[in-house]
Design a protein around this motif. Structure first.
Motif, mmCIF file in Angstrom:
data_model
loop_
_atom_site.group_PDB
_atom_site.id
_atom_site.type_symbol
_atom_site.label_atom_id
_atom_site.label_comp_id
_atom_site.label_asym_id
_atom_site.label_seq_id
_atom_site.Cartn_x
_atom_site.Cartn_y
_atom_site.Cartn_z
ATOM 1 N N LEU A 1 -21.228 5.432 -0.929
ATOM 2 C CA LEU A 1 -20.430 4.065 -0.460
ATOM 3 C C LEU A 1 -21.417 3.341 0.415
ATOM 4 C CD1 LEU A 1 -17.047 5.671 0.225
ATOM 5 C CD2 LEU A 1 -17.977 4.979 -1.774
ATOM 6 N N VAL B 1 -11.105 7.953 1.757
ATOM 7 C CA VAL B 1 -11.958 7.321 0.754
ATOM 8 C C VAL B 1 -11.478 6.088 -0.043
ATOM 9 C CG1 VAL B 1 -13.385 7.363 -1.264
ATOM 10 C CG2 VAL B 1 -12.992 9.576 0.462
ATOM 11 N N PHE B 2 -10.045 6.060 -0.177
ATOM 12 C CA PHE B 2 -9.506 4.911 -0.822
ATOM 13 C C PHE B 2 -8.078 4.670 -0.558
ATOM 14 C CE2 PHE B 2 -9.138 8.774 -3.840
ATOM 15 C CZ PHE B 2 -7.776 8.549 -3.942
ATOM 16 N N ASP B 3 -7.456 3.655 -1.002
ATOM 17 C CA ASP B 3 -6.247 3.166 -0.606
ATOM 18 C C ASP B 3 -5.692 2.919 -2.216
ATOM 19 O OD1 ASP B 3 -6.362 3.341 2.030
ATOM 20 O OD2 ASP B 3 -6.448 1.133 2.363
ATOM 21 N N GLU C 1 -13.668 -0.466 -7.314
ATOM 22 C CA GLU C 1 -14.958 0.110 -7.151
ATOM 23 C C GLU C 1 -16.114 -0.572 -7.750
ATOM 24 O OE1 GLU C 1 -17.115 4.184 -6.493
ATOM 25 O OE2 GLU C 1 -15.708 3.992 -8.135
ATOM 26 N N CYS D 1 -20.331 0.817 -3.861
ATOM 27 C CA CYS D 1 -21.110 1.895 -4.189
ATOM 28 C C CYS D 1 -22.355 1.533 -4.613
ATOM 29 C CB CYS D 1 -20.480 3.092 -4.569
ATOM 30 S SG CYS D 1 -20.517 3.000 -6.345
ATOM 31 N N HIS E 1 -2.684 5.741 1.714
ATOM 32 C CA HIS E 1 -3.690 5.449 2.502
ATOM 33 C C HIS E 1 -4.531 6.671 2.757
ATOM 34 C CE1 HIS E 1 -6.201 3.373 5.452
ATOM 35 N NE2 HIS E 1 -6.308 4.498 6.285
ATOM 36 N N THR F 1 0.888 -1.280 -0.222
ATOM 37 C CA THR F 1 -0.006 0.080 -0.057
ATOM 38 C C THR F 1 0.729 1.188 0.031
ATOM 39 O OG1 THR F 1 -1.726 -1.180 1.154
ATOM 40 C CG2 THR F 1 -1.985 1.189 1.293
ATOM 41 N N MET G 1 -6.458 1.167 -7.324
ATOM 42 C CA MET G 1 -7.156 1.880 -6.275
ATOM 43 C C MET G 1 -8.399 1.048 -5.409
ATOM 44 S SD MET G 1 -10.058 5.177 -6.566
ATOM 45 C CE MET G 1 -8.570 6.000 -7.590
ATOM 46 N N ARG G 2 -7.978 0.770 -4.156
ATOM 47 C CA ARG G 2 -8.773 -0.013 -3.401
ATOM 48 C C ARG G 2 -10.114 0.860 -2.790
ATOM 49 N NH1 ARG G 2 -7.793 -4.848 -5.372
ATOM 50 N NH2 ARG G 2 -5.819 -5.617 -5.089
ATOM 51 N N HIS G 3 -11.266 0.739 -3.199
ATOM 52 C CA HIS G 3 -12.337 1.428 -2.973
ATOM 53 C C HIS G 3 -13.556 0.546 -2.397
ATOM 54 C CE1 HIS G 3 -15.493 4.462 -3.562
ATOM 55 N NE2 HIS G 3 -14.179 5.513 -4.049
ATOM 56 N N SER H 1 -9.084 0.364 -10.775
ATOM 57 C CA SER H 1 -9.993 0.400 -9.296
ATOM 58 C C SER H 1 -10.681 -0.500 -9.314
ATOM 59 C CB SER H 1 -10.783 1.714 -9.498
ATOM 60 O OG SER H 1 -11.693 1.495 -8.404
#
Length: 216
Positions: free
Chosen positions: A110, A46-48, A156, A76, A43, A40, A71-73, A154
């Motif tokens: 989210l 909202v996201f990492d 997401e 939603c 950090h 990572t 992007m770890r999200h 991402s």
């Protein structure tokens, strides 16, 4: 490689994969991808952001190393909300840093850890717009599908739906400290005339347009 070979739409997914394999550069896309390393590197609230080294297997038994940032999200919900009695739809406007504008869009938000899709949608709808079904019998979910917002960078996952409300009531809105959202009910023609730049919102609107056409 025969790039001009037509694919038979009645064939199986396995047949489609074989057709696609005709253009392969040697990567075995039926083999799993191995994670060589991951860390990572950012950090945020909202996201990492994760930096990854991956190994793609090749048909000759070797592998090709690639590097990706993802992007770890959190997942939603995206909702097109329909007032059935008045045939109106909820439209929002808020500042979006990605497009650097006060953009038109749909209610979205989210999901919390462990939260189911429909309760998350109703929670976000109430928090952002102050709209809530009058009762459980007054709401119907038309699930459009789950789509990645940008799967090349991402994870997401957007759960897109149309929420049809027979009757609804007003409840207090609850914004995050840095959240500023306008919302209003508009008719279908107005909704279709505004410029929607978010792909997830556009998917929901196109789905509803198909429903309206087929149910005329």
């Amino acid at each position: 490689m025969d790039m001009d070979r037509a694919y038979d739409e009645s064939a199986t997914p396995a047949a489609l994969d074989r057709t696609l394999n005709n253009s392969s550069d040697g990567v075995d896309m039926d083999a799993p991808v191995s994670v060589l390393s991951r860390s990572t590197v950012y950090h945020g609230a909202v996201f990492d952001v994760e930096d990854m080294r991956l190994a793609l297997a090749t048909a000759n038994g070797g592998n090709i190393e690639i590097r990706r940032q993802v992007m770890r999200h959190a997942p939603c919900v995206v909702m097109l909300v329909h007032d059935e009695e008045r045939d109106r739809y909820l439209l929002e406007r808020e500042y979006r840093v990605g497009s650097d504008c006060f953009a038109y869009g749909l209610p979205a938000g989210l999901m919390d850890d462990g939260e189911d899709i429909e309760p998350a949608a109703l929670r976000e709808l109430a928090e952002e717009t102050g709209v809530a079904p009058a009762s459980n019998a007054d709401v119907r979910f038309d699930h459009v599908g789950a789509f990645y917002s940008s799967e090349g960078m991402s994870d997401e996952l957007a759960h897109i739906m149309v929420i049809h409300l027979r009757h609804w009531r007003s409840v207090p809105r609850h914004f995050d400290p840095d959240e500023h959202v306008e919302s209003a009910w508009v008719d279908w023609n107005t909704l279709r005339s505004v410029r929607i730049t978010a792909s997830n919102s556009f998917i929901a609107i196109q789905h509803e347009e198909f429903r309206r056409i087929t149910q005329r």
